[in-house]
Scaffold this motif. Structure first.
Motif, PDB file in Angstrom:
ATOM      1  N   VAL A 279       0.727  -0.833  -8.511  1.00 36.50           N
ATOM      2  CA  VAL A 279      -0.166  -0.514  -7.402  1.00 36.50           C
ATOM      3  C   VAL A 279       0.573   0.323  -6.364  1.00 36.50           C
ATOM      4  O   VAL A 279       1.795   0.412  -6.363  1.00 36.50           O
ATOM      5  CB  VAL A 279      -0.724  -1.782  -6.708  1.00 36.50           C
ATOM      6  N   ILE A 280      -0.212   0.924  -5.486  1.00 37.56           N
ATOM      7  CA  ILE A 280       0.302   1.637  -4.317  1.00 37.56           C
ATOM      8  C   ILE A 280      -0.246   0.922  -3.093  1.00 37.56           C
ATOM      9  O   ILE A 280      -1.445   0.676  -3.010  1.00 37.56           O
ATOM     10  CB  ILE A 280      -0.155   3.103  -4.317  1.00 37.56           C
ATOM     11  N   VAL A 281       0.638   0.566  -2.175  1.00 37.43           N
ATOM     12  CA  VAL A 281       0.233  -0.069  -0.922  1.00 37.43           C
ATOM     13  C   VAL A 281       0.672   0.848   0.211  1.00 37.43           C
ATOM     14  O   VAL A 281       1.856   1.164   0.337  1.00 37.43           O
ATOM     15  CB  VAL A 281       0.884  -1.459  -0.754  1.00 37.43           C
ATOM     16  N   LYS A 282      -0.291   1.289   1.015  1.00 36.94           N
ATOM     17  CA  LYS A 282       0.033   2.134   2.163  1.00 36.94           C
ATOM     18  C   LYS A 282      -0.117   1.306   3.429  1.00 36.94           C
ATOM     19  O   LYS A 282      -1.116   0.620   3.624  1.00 36.94           O
ATOM     20  CB  LYS A 282      -0.875   3.366   2.228  1.00 36.94           C
ATOM     21  N   LEU A 283       0.899   1.385   4.283  1.00 37.57           N
ATOM     22  CA  LEU A 283       0.886   0.647   5.538  1.00 37.57           C
ATOM     23  C   LEU A 283       0.313   1.503   6.664  1.00 37.57           C
ATOM     24  O   LEU A 283       0.261   2.728   6.565  1.00 37.57           O
ATOM     25  CB  LEU A 283       2.305   0.208   5.909  1.00 37.57           C
ATOM     26  N   ASN A 284      -0.083   0.846   7.740  1.00 34.96           N
ATOM     27  CA  ASN A 284      -0.595   1.548   8.916  1.00 34.96           C
ATOM     28  C   ASN A 284       0.422   2.548   9.452  1.00 34.96           C
ATOM     29  O   ASN A 284       0.052   3.572  10.019  1.00 34.96           O
ATOM     30  CB  ASN A 284      -0.973   0.549  10.012  1.00 34.96           C
ATOM     31  N   SER A 285       1.705   2.277   9.253  1.00 35.15           N
ATOM     32  CA  SER A 285       2.775   3.153   9.742  1.00 35.15           C
ATOM     33  C   SER A 285       2.921   4.430   8.913  1.00 35.15           C
ATOM     34  O   SER A 285       3.665   5.326   9.283  1.00 35.15           O
ATOM     35  CB  SER A 285       4.101   2.397   9.720  1.00 35.15           C
ATOM     36  N   GLY A 286       2.249   4.468   7.744  1.00 35.35           N
ATOM     37  CA  GLY A 286       2.373   5.627   6.864  1.00 35.35           C
ATOM     38  C   GLY A 286       3.345   5.415   5.725  1.00 35.35           C
ATOM     39  O   GLY A 286       3.384   6.204   4.790  1.00 35.35           O
ATOM     40  N   VAL A 287       4.155   4.353   5.784  1.00 35.18           N
ATOM     41  CA  VAL A 287       5.090   4.034   4.703  1.00 35.18           C
ATOM     42  C   VAL A 287       4.280   3.572   3.487  1.00 35.18           C
ATOM     43  O   VAL A 287       3.285   2.862   3.627  1.00 35.18           O
ATOM     44  CB  VAL A 287       6.095   2.945   5.132  1.00 35.18           C
ATOM     45  N   THR A 288       4.708   4.000   2.310  1.00 30.33           N
ATOM     46  CA  THR A 288       4.019   3.652   1.070  1.00 30.33           C
ATOM     47  C   THR A 288       4.965   2.873   0.158  1.00 30.33           C
ATOM     48  O   THR A 288       6.147   3.196   0.078  1.00 30.33           O
ATOM     49  CB  THR A 288       3.553   4.928   0.346  1.00 30.33           C
ATOM     50  N   TYR A 289       4.416   1.856  -0.499  1.00 31.42           N
ATOM     51  CA  TYR A 289       5.172   1.069  -1.473  1.00 31.42           C
ATOM     52  C   TYR A 289       4.500   1.177  -2.830  1.00 31.42           C
ATOM     53  O   TYR A 289       3.276   1.095  -2.924  1.00 31.42           O
ATOM     54  CB  TYR A 289       5.241  -0.404  -1.055  1.00 31.42           C
ATOM     55  N   GLN A 290       5.312   1.382  -3.858  1.00 36.20           N
ATOM     56  CA  GLN A 290       4.808   1.403  -5.227  1.00 36.20           C
ATOM     57  C   GLN A 290       5.547   0.339  -6.003  1.00 36.20           C
ATOM     58  O   GLN A 290       6.773   0.250  -5.929  1.00 36.20           O
ATOM     59  CB  GLN A 290       5.041   2.764  -5.874  1.00 36.20           C
ATOM     60  N   GLY A 291       4.803  -0.480  -6.726  1.00 36.55           N
ATOM     61  CA  GLY A 291       5.424  -1.532  -7.507  1.00 36.55           C
ATOM     62  C   GLY A 291       4.376  -2.356  -8.231  1.00 36.55           C
ATOM     63  O   GLY A 291       3.198  -2.003  -8.270  1.00 36.55           O
ATOM     64  N   ILE A 292       4.808  -3.474  -8.790  1.00 39.71           N
ATOM     65  CA  ILE A 292       3.937  -4.369  -9.544  1.00 39.71           C
ATOM     66  C   ILE A 292       3.382  -5.425  -8.592  1.00 39.71           C
ATOM     67  O   ILE A 292       4.156  -6.117  -7.926  1.00 39.71           O
ATOM     68  CB  ILE A 292       4.705  -5.057 -10.689  1.00 39.71           C
ATOM     69  N   LEU A 293       2.068  -5.547  -8.536  1.00 39.15           N
ATOM     70  CA  LEU A 293       1.440  -6.547  -7.675  1.00 39.15           C
ATOM     71  C   LEU A 293       1.629  -7.929  -8.285  1.00 39.15           C
ATOM     72  O   LEU A 293       1.142  -8.207  -9.381  1.00 39.15           O
ATOM     73  CB  LEU A 293      -0.057  -6.246  -7.507  1.00 39.15           C
ATOM     74  N   ALA A 294       2.368  -8.795  -7.596  1.00 39.77           N
ATOM     75  CA  ALA A 294       2.640 -10.144  -8.088  1.00 39.77           C
ATOM     76  C   ALA A 294       1.638 -11.148  -7.532  1.00 39.77           C
ATOM     77  O   ALA A 294       1.213 -12.059  -8.233  1.00 39.77           O
ATOM     78  CB  ALA A 294       4.064 -10.553  -7.726  1.00 39.77           C
ATOM     79  N   CYS A 295       1.256 -10.989  -6.265  1.00 41.98           N
ATOM     80  CA  CYS A 295       0.414 -11.981  -5.608  1.00 41.98           C
ATOM     81  C   CYS A 295      -0.240 -11.363  -4.386  1.00 41.98           C
ATOM     82  O   CYS A 295       0.343 -10.491  -3.742  1.00 41.98           O
ATOM     83  CB  CYS A 295       1.289 -13.169  -5.208  1.00 41.98           C
ATOM     84  N   LEU A 296      -1.435 -11.837  -4.066  1.00 47.50           N
ATOM     85  CA  LEU A 296      -2.145 -11.361  -2.889  1.00 47.50           C
ATOM     86  C   LEU A 296      -3.050 -12.497  -2.412  1.00 47.50           C
ATOM     87  O   LEU A 296      -3.683 -13.152  -3.224  1.00 47.50           O
ATOM     88  CB  LEU A 296      -2.977 -10.137  -3.271  1.00 47.50           C
ATOM     89  N   ASP A 297      -3.068 -12.761  -1.111  1.00 47.78           N
ATOM     90  CA  ASP A 297      -3.914 -13.836  -0.595  1.00 47.78           C
ATOM     91  C   ASP A 297      -5.097 -13.272   0.196  1.00 47.78           C
ATOM     92  O   ASP A 297      -5.257 -12.057   0.306  1.00 47.78           O
ATOM     93  CB  ASP A 297      -3.109 -14.848   0.224  1.00 47.78           C
ATOM     94  N   GLY A 298      -5.919 -14.150   0.747  1.00 45.06           N
ATOM     95  CA  GLY A 298      -7.119 -13.744   1.470  1.00 45.06           C
ATOM     96  C   GLY A 298      -6.842 -12.975   2.741  1.00 45.06           C
ATOM     97  O   GLY A 298      -7.736 -12.333   3.294  1.00 45.06           O
ATOM     98  N   TYR A 299      -5.606 -13.025   3.236  1.00 45.73           N
ATOM     99  CA  TYR A 299      -5.219 -12.277   4.441  1.00 45.73           C
ATOM    100  C   TYR A 299      -4.589 -10.937   4.086  1.00 45.73           C
ATOM    101  O   TYR A 299      -4.050 -10.249   4.954  1.00 45.73           O
ATOM    102  CB  TYR A 299      -4.235 -13.092   5.274  1.00 45.73           C
ATOM    103  N   MET A 300      -4.627 -10.561   2.805  1.00 50.92           N
ATOM    104  CA  MET A 300      -4.020  -9.330   2.292  1.00 50.92           C
ATOM    105  C   MET A 300      -2.495  -9.353   2.394  1.00 50.92           C
ATOM    106  O   MET A 300      -1.863  -8.285   2.376  1.00 50.92           O
ATOM    107  CB  MET A 300      -4.574  -8.084   2.997  1.00 50.92           C
ATOM    108  N   ASN A 301      -1.883 -10.545   2.530  1.00 52.42           N
ATOM    109  CA  ASN A 301      -0.436 -10.637   2.398  1.00 52.42           C
ATOM    110  C   ASN A 301      -0.113 -10.354   0.935  1.00 52.42           C
ATOM    111  O   ASN A 301      -0.774 -10.884   0.032  1.00 52.42           O
ATOM    112  CB  ASN A 301       0.066 -12.030   2.794  1.00 52.42           C
ATOM    113  N   ILE A 302       0.868  -9.515   0.714  1.00 55.36           N
ATOM    114  CA  ILE A 302       1.137  -8.993  -0.625  1.00 55.36           C
ATOM    115  C   ILE A 302       2.567  -9.303  -1.045  1.00 55.36           C
ATOM    116  O   ILE A 302       3.500  -9.113  -0.266  1.00 55.36           O
ATOM    117  CB  ILE A 302       0.917  -7.465  -0.652  1.00 55.36           C
TER     118      ILE A 302
END
Length: 81
Positions: A19-42
């Protein structure tokens, strides 16, 4: 906008996948999604951090607080030759 069921189905399809996760700051993370909760903590594995399109760090395990997340998307497969 997706309904609750559609969005949770989308997330379930992404678990264990790149997956690709983009933060509000503009920083992007690419990796394997292991876990995600209802608050979008990844939680991600084999993560690469990009700033302005440039690889800046690599991490084995990464935890991202949900309130920093702008979006999460499926990573397109890289073309193999």
């Amino acid at each position: 906008r997706m309904s609750g069921n559609a969005s949770s189905d989308f997330i379930k399809q992404l678990l264990g996948r790149p997956v690709i996760v983009k933060l509000n700051s503009g920083v992007t993370y690419q990796g394997i999604l292991a876990c995600l909760d209802g608050y979008m903590n990844i939680a991600m594995e084999q993560t690469e951090e990009y700033e302005n399109g440039q690889l800046t760090n690599k991490y084995a395990d990464t935890f991202i607080r949900g309130n920093n997340v702008l979006y999460i998307s499926k990573q397109k497969r890289k073309a193999t030759k």
